[in-house]
Design a protein around this motif. Structure first.
Motif, PDB file in Angstrom:
ATOM      1  N   VAL A  42      -4.248 -16.939  -2.206  1.00  0.00           N
ATOM      2  CA  VAL A  42      -4.183 -16.987  -0.745  1.00  0.00           C
ATOM      3  C   VAL A  42      -2.883 -17.655  -0.300  1.00  0.00           C
ATOM      4  O   VAL A  42      -2.470 -18.670  -0.847  1.00  0.00           O
ATOM      5  N   VAL A  43      -2.253 -17.056   0.718  1.00  0.00           N
ATOM      6  CA  VAL A  43      -0.989 -17.564   1.261  1.00  0.00           C
ATOM      7  C   VAL A  43      -1.212 -18.252   2.606  1.00  0.00           C
ATOM      8  O   VAL A  43      -0.674 -19.320   2.871  1.00  0.00           O
ATOM      9  N   PHE A  44      -1.981 -17.609   3.484  1.00  0.00           N
ATOM     10  CA  PHE A  44      -2.311 -18.162   4.796  1.00  0.00           C
ATOM     11  C   PHE A  44      -3.833 -18.183   4.954  1.00  0.00           C
ATOM     12  O   PHE A  44      -4.502 -17.207   4.623  1.00  0.00           O
ATOM     13  N   ASP A  45      -4.372 -19.279   5.473  1.00  0.00           N
ATOM     14  CA  ASP A  45      -5.821 -19.370   5.615  1.00  0.00           C
ATOM     15  C   ASP A  45      -6.190 -20.183   6.852  1.00  0.00           C
ATOM     16  O   ASP A  45      -5.915 -21.378   6.917  1.00  0.00           O
ATOM     17  N   GLU A  46      -6.792 -19.525   7.844  1.00  0.00           N
ATOM     18  CA  GLU A  46      -7.219 -20.202   9.070  1.00  0.00           C
ATOM     19  C   GLU A  46      -8.734 -20.155   9.241  1.00  0.00           C
ATOM     20  O   GLU A  46      -9.252 -20.380  10.342  1.00  0.00           O
ATOM     21  N   THR A  47      -9.450 -19.858   8.162  1.00  0.00           N
ATOM     22  CA  THR A  47     -10.902 -19.674   8.270  1.00  0.00           C
ATOM     23  C   THR A  47     -11.646 -20.959   8.612  1.00  0.00           C
ATOM     24  O   THR A  47     -12.753 -20.904   9.142  1.00  0.00           O
ATOM     25  N   SER A  48     -11.050 -22.107   8.325  1.00  0.00           N
ATOM     26  CA  SER A  48     -11.738 -23.374   8.614  1.00  0.00           C
ATOM     27  C   SER A  48     -11.922 -23.594  10.113  1.00  0.00           C
ATOM     28  O   SER A  48     -12.746 -24.401  10.536  1.00  0.00           O
ATOM     29  N   SER A 229      -8.448 -14.853  20.203  1.00  0.00           N
ATOM     30  CA  SER A 229      -8.308 -16.077  19.411  1.00  0.00           C
ATOM     31  C   SER A 229      -9.434 -16.230  18.397  1.00  0.00           C
ATOM     32  O   SER A 229      -9.409 -17.144  17.580  1.00  0.00           O
ATOM     33  N   ASN A 230     -10.429 -15.333  18.448  1.00  0.00           N
ATOM     34  CA  ASN A 230     -11.566 -15.396  17.526  1.00  0.00           C
ATOM     35  C   ASN A 230     -11.330 -14.576  16.264  1.00  0.00           C
ATOM     36  O   ASN A 230     -12.268 -14.111  15.619  1.00  0.00           O
ATOM     37  N   ILE A 231     -10.065 -14.383  15.926  1.00  0.00           N
ATOM     38  CA  ILE A 231      -9.682 -13.736  14.671  1.00  0.00           C
ATOM     39  C   ILE A 231      -9.071 -14.800  13.770  1.00  0.00           C
ATOM     40  O   ILE A 231      -8.171 -15.543  14.188  1.00  0.00           O
ATOM     41  N   TYR A 232      -9.566 -14.872  12.536  1.00  0.00           N
ATOM     42  CA  TYR A 232      -9.156 -15.933  11.612  1.00  0.00           C
ATOM     43  C   TYR A 232      -8.645 -15.319  10.305  1.00  0.00           C
ATOM     44  O   TYR A 232      -9.429 -14.827   9.492  1.00  0.00           O
ATOM     45  N   PRO A 233      -7.325 -15.319  10.103  1.00  0.00           N
ATOM     46  CA  PRO A 233      -6.755 -14.675   8.930  1.00  0.00           C
ATOM     47  C   PRO A 233      -7.002 -15.464   7.635  1.00  0.00           C
ATOM     48  O   PRO A 233      -6.971 -16.695   7.614  1.00  0.00           O
ATOM     49  N   ARG A 234      -7.252 -14.750   6.584  1.00  0.00           N
ATOM     50  CA  ARG A 234      -7.243 -15.275   5.215  1.00  0.00           C
ATOM     51  C   ARG A 234      -6.439 -14.260   4.413  1.00  0.00           C
ATOM     52  O   ARG A 234      -6.960 -13.224   3.992  1.00  0.00           O
ATOM     53  N   ILE A 235      -5.167 -14.555   4.247  1.00  0.00           N
ATOM     54  CA  ILE A 235      -4.206 -13.569   3.754  1.00  0.00           C
ATOM     55  C   ILE A 235      -3.730 -13.939   2.349  1.00  0.00           C
ATOM     56  O   ILE A 235      -3.316 -15.074   2.101  1.00  0.00           O
ATOM     57  N   TYR A 236      -3.789 -12.972   1.449  1.00  0.00           N
ATOM     58  CA  TYR A 236      -3.412 -13.207   0.055  1.00  0.00           C
ATOM     59  C   TYR A 236      -2.210 -12.340  -0.335  1.00  0.00           C
ATOM     60  O   TYR A 236      -1.853 -11.392   0.378  1.00  0.00           O
ATOM     61  N   VAL A 237      -1.608 -12.681  -1.439  1.00  0.00           N
ATOM     62  CA  VAL A 237      -0.432 -11.948  -1.914  1.00  0.00           C
ATOM     63  C   VAL A 237      -0.842 -10.546  -2.343  1.00  0.00           C
ATOM     64  O   VAL A 237      -1.821 -10.367  -3.068  1.00  0.00           O
ATOM     65  N   ASP A 238      -0.071  -9.548  -1.910  1.00  0.00           N
ATOM     66  CA  ASP A 238      -0.326  -8.175  -2.342  1.00  0.00           C
ATOM     67  C   ASP A 238      -0.255  -8.075  -3.866  1.00  0.00           C
ATOM     68  O   ASP A 238       0.558  -8.766  -4.506  1.00  0.00           O
ATOM     69  N   MET A 239      -1.053  -7.173  -4.445  1.00  0.00           N
ATOM     70  CA  MET A 239      -0.904  -6.937  -5.878  1.00  0.00           C
ATOM     71  C   MET A 239       0.457  -6.284  -6.124  1.00  0.00           C
ATOM     72  O   MET A 239       0.776  -5.262  -5.513  1.00  0.00           O
ATOM     73  N   PRO A 240       1.260  -6.868  -7.000  1.00  0.00           N
ATOM     74  CA  PRO A 240       2.582  -6.302  -7.261  1.00  0.00           C
ATOM     75  C   PRO A 240       2.501  -5.080  -8.170  1.00  0.00           C
ATOM     76  O   PRO A 240       1.477  -4.836  -8.821  1.00  0.00           O
ATOM     77  N   SER A 241       3.585  -4.328  -8.215  1.00  0.00           N
ATOM     78  CA  SER A 241       3.699  -3.264  -9.202  1.00  0.00           C
ATOM     79  C   SER A 241       3.844  -3.897 -10.584  1.00  0.00           C
ATOM     80  O   SER A 241       4.007  -5.119 -10.707  1.00  0.00           O
ATOM     81  N   LEU A 242       3.796  -3.104 -11.616  1.00  0.00           N
ATOM     82  CA  LEU A 242       3.892  -3.642 -12.970  1.00  0.00           C
ATOM     83  C   LEU A 242       5.211  -4.377 -13.201  1.00  0.00           C
ATOM     84  O   LEU A 242       5.272  -5.328 -13.983  1.00  0.00           O
ATOM     85  N   SER A 243       6.265  -3.954 -12.500  1.00  0.00           N
ATOM     86  CA  SER A 243       7.569  -4.610 -12.632  1.00  0.00           C
ATOM     87  C   SER A 243       7.726  -5.765 -11.653  1.00  0.00           C
ATOM     88  O   SER A 243       8.697  -6.524 -11.745  1.00  0.00           O
ATOM     89  N   CYS A 244       6.797  -5.878 -10.702  1.00  0.00           N
ATOM     90  CA  CYS A 244       6.829  -6.887  -9.627  1.00  0.00           C
ATOM     91  C   CYS A 244       7.989  -6.683  -8.661  1.00  0.00           C
ATOM     92  O   CYS A 244       8.301  -7.571  -7.876  1.00  0.00           O
ATOM     93  N   ARG A 245       8.606  -5.531  -8.688  1.00  0.00           N
ATOM     94  CA  ARG A 245       9.726  -5.276  -7.780  1.00  0.00           C
ATOM     95  C   ARG A 245       9.280  -4.619  -6.476  1.00  0.00           C
ATOM     96  O   ARG A 245      10.082  -4.354  -5.592  1.00  0.00           O
ATOM     97  N   ASN A 246       8.007  -4.358  -6.389  1.00  0.00           N
ATOM     98  CA  ASN A 246       7.463  -3.731  -5.190  1.00  0.00           C
ATOM     99  C   ASN A 246       5.965  -3.996  -5.173  1.00  0.00           C
ATOM    100  O   ASN A 246       5.400  -4.475  -6.157  1.00  0.00           O
ATOM    101  N   ARG A 247       5.333  -3.670  -4.061  1.00  0.00           N
ATOM    102  CA  ARG A 247       3.873  -3.699  -4.034  1.00  0.00           C
ATOM    103  C   ARG A 247       3.344  -2.521  -4.841  1.00  0.00           C
ATOM    104  O   ARG A 247       3.931  -1.440  -4.830  1.00  0.00           O
ATOM    105  N   MET A 248       2.238  -2.712  -5.524  1.00  0.00           N
ATOM    106  CA  MET A 248       1.694  -1.614  -6.321  1.00  0.00           C
ATOM    107  C   MET A 248       1.386  -0.414  -5.444  1.00  0.00           C
ATOM    108  O   MET A 248       1.609   0.732  -5.840  1.00  0.00           O
ATOM    109  N   HIS A 249       0.885  -0.661  -4.244  1.00  0.00           N
ATOM    110  CA  HIS A 249       0.532   0.439  -3.353  1.00  0.00           C
ATOM    111  C   HIS A 249       1.718   1.334  -3.040  1.00  0.00           C
ATOM    112  O   HIS A 249       1.566   2.554  -2.890  1.00  0.00           O
TER     113      HIS A 249
END
Length: 306
Positions: A42-48, A229-249
């Motif tokens: 997780v990178v950003f978390d406002e769920t609390s 204001s009733n939206i609470y992000p919990r944002i995680y790092v995208d899964m990288p590609s096998l080389s990590c040079r891009n997002r896998m998607h």
């Protein structure tokens, strides 16, 4: 691992994928999120800040490049649907998964039918996970929601200029054409996070929406949060590609399919570290596995079970 270790890992991976570290991405996009790297990616978390009992966690995977065939899904699909499900299981709250198919833009009845059959397979797969994990998983289908979203869009205004690059965290040096159909999709995506939409779609009152999605979605989530204001992000790092040079998607040659063998992996050490950091405790426990690779093998069987 210490907080410093998590910060260093997250910044190394994000910088390799996006060519900028997290702090620079926050600055470039005027994000209001606080950088809070955690052991579960997780990178950003406002769920609390969410205090009401009537809440739901939402999330989902981008499936637009699958051509309506499950064999074309990469393993990032598993991470993106399981992160919100795992959060719901741990916190005993409702869960909804977006199934974002381009049915409304199909050009033939054959293409529409192909996507609908694909959605049916995804819904059946998620239903099997729900029974295994013991969590009710609701489905938000794009083919059944875009008329409602378009009605709600009459109340909200987004300029074309502010939407261009909505999913590009680092400005591209290439000239990209954002046509009206794509910009409409962006508008719909923002509205789909609103408690107002989710309450109407499921015909039940939802006060708080916890959005558990990947870093690449953070600008769209942020625009929705400016409306509610009733939206609470919990944002995680995208899964990288096998080389990590891009997002896998978005990678052309760095994907690993859900049915491909783990033994064929030739990847960057950062990718292996990323996989090792995937923490889906409730899911792991339900499937009696200890890591993502073992879970991937168990999930494979669900596609074939009747």
């Amino acid at each position: 691992m210490t907080d410093i270790d998590e910060i260093n890992f997250t910044n190394r991976l994000v910088k390799k994928m996006y060519k900028k570290n997290v702090e620079k991405i926050i600055s470039l996009n005027n994000l209001t999120y606080s950088f809070q790297p955690q052991r579960d990616l997780v990178v950003f978390d406002e769920t609390s800040y969410s205090k009401t009992k009537n809440k739901i966690v939402v999330g989902g995977a981008c499936i637009d490049q699958s051509d309506a065939d499950i064999k074309n899904l990469a393993i990032n699909f598993y991470l993106d649907v399981l992160m919100p499900i795992n959060y719901a299981a741990i916190n005993n709250i409702k869960c909804a998964i977006y199934v974002d198919t381009p049915v409304e833009s199909c050009t033939s009845d054959f293409e529409i039918e192909k996507w609908k059959k694909f959605v049916d397979k995804l819904v059946l797969f998620l239903d099997k996970i729900a029974k295994k994990v013991g969590v009710e998983i609701k489905i938000i289908r794009r083919d059944k929601s875009y008329h409602l979203i378009d009605k709600l869009l009459e109340n909200y205004s987004f300029t074309d200029e502010e939407l261009k690059g909505l999913y590009d965290l680092v400005p591209s040096s290439k000239s990209i054409f954002f046509g009206p159909e794509l910009l409409l999709h962006f508008r719909r995506s923002i509205v789909s996070y609103l408690p107002e939409f989710i309450s109407l779609y499921f015909d039940e009152k939802i006060d708080d929406v916890i959005v558990c999605e990947e870093l690449s979605q953070c600008k769209a989530i942020g625009k929705a949060k400016k409306i509610s204001s009733n939206i609470y992000p919990r944002i995680y790092v995208d899964m990288p590609s096998l080389s990590c040079r891009n997002r896998m998607h978005r990678s052309n040659n760095g994907k690993l399919g859900i049915f491909e063998s783990n033994l064929k992996i030739d990847s960057d050490p950062l990718f292996q570290q990323f996989i090792g950091k995937i923490n889906l405790k409730s899911i792991f426990d339900a499937f009696d596995v200890e890591n993502f690779w073992d879970l991937k093998n168990e999930l494979k069987e669900l596609w074939y079970e009747k």
